[in-house]
Scaffold this motif. Structure first.
Motif, PDB file in Angstrom:
ATOM      1  N   ARG A   3       0.863  -0.981   0.086  1.00 44.56           N
ATOM      2  CA  ARG A   3       0.011   0.084   0.016  1.00 44.56           C
ATOM      3  C   ARG A   3       0.757   1.296   0.106  1.00 44.56           C
ATOM      4  N   PHE A   4       1.919   1.402   0.799  1.00 41.08           N
ATOM      5  CA  PHE A   4       2.476   2.540   1.191  1.00 41.08           C
ATOM      6  C   PHE A   4       3.250   2.959   0.127  1.00 41.08           C
ATOM      7  N   ASP A   5       3.996   1.907  -0.659  1.00 39.13           N
ATOM      8  CA  ASP A   5       4.767   2.312  -1.830  1.00 39.13           C
ATOM      9  C   ASP A   5       4.970   1.041  -2.850  1.00 39.13           C
ATOM     10  N   PHE A   6       4.476   1.111  -4.174  1.00 39.40           N
ATOM     11  CA  PHE A   6       4.451   0.482  -4.873  1.00 39.40           C
ATOM     12  C   PHE A   6       4.770   1.185  -6.246  1.00 39.40           C
ATOM     13  N   GLY A   7       5.366   2.246  -5.955  1.00 40.19           N
ATOM     14  CA  GLY A   7       5.800   3.068  -7.167  1.00 40.19           C
ATOM     15  C   GLY A   7       4.526   4.179  -7.547  1.00 40.19           C
ATOM     16  N   SER A   8       4.871   4.785  -8.528  1.00 45.36           N
ATOM     17  CA  SER A   8       3.796   5.979  -8.986  1.00 45.36           C
ATOM     18  C   SER A   8       3.091   5.372 -10.218  1.00 45.36           C
ATOM     19  N   LEU A   9       3.371   4.120 -10.678  1.00 45.76           N
ATOM     20  CA  LEU A   9       2.766   3.853 -11.900  1.00 45.76           C
ATOM     21  C   LEU A   9       1.454   3.811 -11.813  1.00 45.76           C
ATOM     22  N   GLY A  10       0.740   3.320 -12.928  1.00 41.55           N
ATOM     23  CA  GLY A  10      -0.569   3.308 -13.206  1.00 41.55           C
ATOM     24  C   GLY A  10      -0.972   1.920 -13.928  1.00 41.55           C
ATOM     25  N   LEU A  11      -1.983   1.195 -13.547  1.00 39.79           N
ATOM     26  CA  LEU A  11      -2.371   0.206 -14.418  1.00 39.79           C
ATOM     27  C   LEU A  11      -3.059   0.552 -15.556  1.00 39.79           C
ATOM     28  N   PRO A  12      -2.941   0.108 -16.831  1.00 36.67           N
ATOM     29  CA  PRO A  12      -3.492   0.707 -18.184  1.00 36.67           C
ATOM     30  C   PRO A  12      -4.959  -0.036 -18.094  1.00 36.67           C
ATOM     31  N   ARG A  13      -6.007   0.760 -18.725  1.00 39.65           N
ATOM     32  CA  ARG A  13      -7.123   0.467 -19.056  1.00 39.65           C
ATOM     33  C   ARG A  13      -7.230   1.129 -20.519  1.00 39.65           C
ATOM     34  N   TYR A  14      -8.292   0.549 -21.423  1.00 38.51           N
ATOM     35  CA  TYR A  14      -8.395   1.289 -22.781  1.00 38.51           C
ATOM     36  C   TYR A  14     -10.032   1.232 -22.821  1.00 38.51           C
ATOM     37  N   ALA A  15     -10.400   2.568 -23.363  1.00 38.79           N
ATOM     38  CA  ALA A  15     -11.725   3.019 -23.534  1.00 38.79           C
ATOM     39  C   ALA A  15     -12.273   2.004 -24.671  1.00 38.79           C
ATOM     40  N   LEU A  16     -13.421   1.289 -24.490  1.00 36.80           N
ATOM     41  CA  LEU A  16     -13.897   0.462 -25.561  1.00 36.80           C
ATOM     42  C   LEU A  16     -15.050   1.225 -26.276  1.00 36.80           C
ATOM     43  N   GLN A  17     -15.534   2.435 -25.777  1.00 38.19           N
ATOM     44  CA  GLN A  17     -16.368   3.388 -26.651  1.00 38.19           C
ATOM     45  C   GLN A  17     -16.194   4.728 -25.703  1.00 38.19           C
ATOM     46  N   ASP A  18     -16.776   5.787 -26.106  1.00 34.01           N
ATOM     47  CA  ASP A  18     -16.921   6.799 -25.502  1.00 34.01           C
ATOM     48  C   ASP A  18     -17.799   6.864 -24.259  1.00 34.01           C
ATOM     49  N   PHE A  19     -17.236   7.429 -23.155  1.00 37.99           N
ATOM     50  CA  PHE A  19     -17.930   7.498 -21.866  1.00 37.99           C
ATOM     51  C   PHE A  19     -17.570   8.644 -20.947  1.00 37.99           C
ATOM     52  N   GLU A  20     -18.289   8.812 -19.959  1.00 35.75           N
ATOM     53  CA  GLU A  20     -17.851  10.024 -18.926  1.00 35.75           C
ATOM     54  C   GLU A  20     -17.496   9.462 -17.543  1.00 35.75           C
ATOM     55  N   LEU A  21     -16.309  10.351 -17.075  1.00 37.94           N
ATOM     56  CA  LEU A  21     -15.991   9.975 -15.762  1.00 37.94           C
ATOM     57  C   LEU A  21     -15.734  11.280 -15.011  1.00 37.94           C
ATOM     58  N   ARG A  22     -16.339  11.538 -13.906  1.00 40.26           N
ATOM     59  CA  ARG A  22     -16.523  12.593 -13.302  1.00 40.26           C
ATOM     60  C   ARG A  22     -16.426  14.012 -14.172  1.00 40.26           C
ATOM     61  N   GLY A  23     -17.435  13.963 -15.136  1.00 38.76           N
ATOM     62  CA  GLY A  23     -17.616  15.007 -16.193  1.00 38.76           C
ATOM     63  C   GLY A  23     -16.669  15.049 -17.307  1.00 38.76           C
ATOM     64  N   LYS A  24     -15.758  14.235 -17.123  1.00 41.50           N
ATOM     65  CA  LYS A  24     -14.638  14.254 -18.416  1.00 41.50           C
ATOM     66  C   LYS A  24     -15.065  13.324 -19.307  1.00 41.50           C
ATOM     67  N   LYS A  25     -14.942  13.670 -20.757  1.00 36.79           N
ATOM     68  CA  LYS A  25     -15.347  13.003 -21.783  1.00 36.79           C
ATOM     69  C   LYS A  25     -14.295  12.016 -22.259  1.00 36.79           C
ATOM     70  N   ILE A  26     -14.324  10.665 -21.942  1.00 37.31           N
ATOM     71  CA  ILE A  26     -13.339   9.733 -22.353  1.00 37.31           C
ATOM     72  C   ILE A  26     -13.738   9.098 -23.705  1.00 37.31           C
ATOM     73  N   ARG A  27     -12.871   9.320 -24.749  1.00 32.22           N
ATOM     74  CA  ARG A  27     -12.923   8.724 -26.136  1.00 32.22           C
ATOM     75  C   ARG A  27     -12.460   7.388 -26.279  1.00 32.22           C
ATOM     76  N   LYS A  28     -13.240   6.760 -27.239  1.00 34.89           N
ATOM     77  CA  LYS A  28     -12.814   5.317 -27.593  1.00 34.89           C
ATOM     78  C   LYS A  28     -11.445   5.218 -28.013  1.00 34.89           C
ATOM     79  N   GLY A  29     -10.854   4.255 -27.326  1.00 34.20           N
ATOM     80  CA  GLY A  29      -9.365   4.116 -27.784  1.00 34.20           C
ATOM     81  C   GLY A  29      -8.155   4.764 -26.945  1.00 34.20           C
TER      82      GLY A  29
END
Ligand code: HEM
Length: 407
Positions: free
Chosen positions: A287-313
């Motif tokens: 928990r405390f330190d696994f580095g700063s990296l992020g786990l990747p996910r890719y958008a399959l279609q457009d959707f909204e997250l906290r008011g932001k528009k995430i685009r396909k791909g």
């Protein structure tokens, strides 16, 4: 410097500050812009626990990197086939079948055997460190080689011979392919290593089908669910998946964990004097330190997250540090405490892709930390300013962990 570039602020995730003190940058961004698009790269950095957790299973995202807008398929035909047939990026039914078959192979007897193998491998690398003096690089001599060797040993790669060394080199090169930020040359080399691992395992599977032994490949050969068994090709894809998913991750956990312990001698002492704290300490270290990296996910279609528009791909990076230092979930999150409640840790993911190696990883890490607590002399000192860092994309990784064992 032009007037325009003088005025363009550097994105927080591309700044030098992020390299040196990622926790502070992430904490600020979690408050100000928890779903943040990094200009130039285009990736979205997601830093709140609830969002990270939800995205692990979000129906509009996938872990299949072929859905990335900038995805380039491998040039080599075999590498292309491997990438296209990964059981972990397969459609849900095929993916679930593969997980069922692997679970069938993980009998209590197999799990006990693996634990023994983990202990043997950790001891193989701990023994030469006992009684050492001077500066020892615990990354090169301990946390880097162990996870690869463990996967090889579990799989059935002959121990301690030249095969084991070659396996380690291949594993090290192959896992780099997981990163979305590689140069074309690095990607080619990583793909070539993955192909070699696959060919090795395919041959091993054919051998074990003729003559089973006490190893995972033999267990996978025999595993079956209600209707069917795994083919040699499927076993090869499965084992290459274990190499890709289970080596660098455990190295990061081990390396960062030992660093954290050395930075907190009072906590290290608590752990030394009460070994029953180890399972929780493993969670807290992750928990405390696994580095700063992020786990990747890719958008399959457009959707909204906290008011932001995430685009396909588009690429979303689920920040482990963001989630695990979120004060909404972990009180006083920047404090390292081996006794803290770690039940909401999400380092092994969540949902249908939950880490298949979580138990193995915890066993490996507990064994590594236990060995280190035992072998470090009382005067051992971390040489923090001599740690070597390497950059990949906007993230950095530890490439040496120099510890002065005293004279
Ligand atoms: C500290 C060490 C480890 C960490 C932090 C870790 C973390 C994770 C995470 C977060 C996922 C979910 C990925 C996603 O949702 O896209 C995952 C999946 C996976 N992990 Fe681990 N892992 C570790 C060690 C291991 C080990 C040792 C193995 C096996 C030997 C392993 C095998 C796998 C596999 C096969 C998957 C894919 C599961 C699926 O897609 O169904 N991991 N891991």
């Amino acid at each position: 410097m032009s007037a325009a570039s003088a005025e363009t602020p550097v994105d927080p995730f591309l700044s030098e500050e992020f390299q040196g003190d990622p926790a502070s940058v992430i904490a600020r961004m979690r408050d100000e812009d928890p779903v943040h698009q990094i200009p130039g790269i285009g990736a979205w950095m997601v830093t709140r626990y609830d969002d990270v957790r939800a995205l692990f299973t979000h129906p509009d995202t996938t872990n299949d990197r072929r859905q990335y807008e900038h995805h380039r398929p491998p040039e080599d035909a075999m590498a292309q086939w491997i990438a296209a047939n990964s059981p972990f990026a397969a459609p849900p039914e095929q993916h679930a079948r593969m997980r069922r078959l692997v679970s069938a192979a993980l009998t209590p007897r197999a799990v006990m055997r693996m634990e023994g193998q983990v202990r043997e491998v950790v001891e193989q690398f701990a023994a030469p460190l006992r009684g050492r003096r001077g500066v020892v690089d615990l990354f090169a001599e301990f946390t880097e080689p162990i996870p690869n060797t463990v996967i090889g040993r579990i799989t059935g790669v002959p121990p301690k011979g030249s095969d084991e060394l070659r396996w380690r080199q291949l594993g090290r090169d192959a896992v780099r392919g997981v990163s979305p930020f590689l140069s074309p040359e690095e990607r080619r080399q990583s793909e070539a290593s993955m192909v070699e691992i696959c060919e090795y395992v395919r041959e091993l599977a054919a051998e074990r089908r003729r003559e089973p032994r006490e190893d995972l490949v033999s267990d996978l050969v025999q595993a079956h669910d209600a209707s069917d068994r795994m083919t040699n090709d499927e076993i090869m894809l499965m084992v290459s998946g274990l190499v890709a998913a289970g080596t660098e991750t455990t190295t990061i956990g081990g390396t960062r964990g030992i660093r954290t312990l050395l930075q907190h001698p009072e906590q290290m002492e608590q752990l030394r004097s009460d070994p029953s704290l180890m399972p929780n300490a493993v969670n807290e270290l992750l928990r405390f330190d696994f580095g700063s990296l992020g786990l990747p996910r890719y958008a399959l279609q457009d959707f909204e997250l906290r008011g932001k528009k995430i685009r396909k791909g588009e690429l979303l990076l689920l920040s482990f540090m963001g989630a695990h230092r979120d004060p909404e979930v972990f009180r006083d999150p920047d404090r390292f405490d081996v006794r803290r409640d770690t039940s909401r840790l999400t380092i092994f993911g969540h949902g249908p892709h939950y880490c298949l190696g979580a138990n193995l990883a915890r066993t490996e890490l507990a064994c590594m930390f236990e060995a280190v607590l035992n072998l470090l002399p009382a005067e051992a000192r971390l040489l923090e300013d001599q740690i070597e860092w390497i950059r990949f994309g906007m993230f950095n990784a530890i490439n040496s962990l120099p510890v002065d064992f005293g004279s």
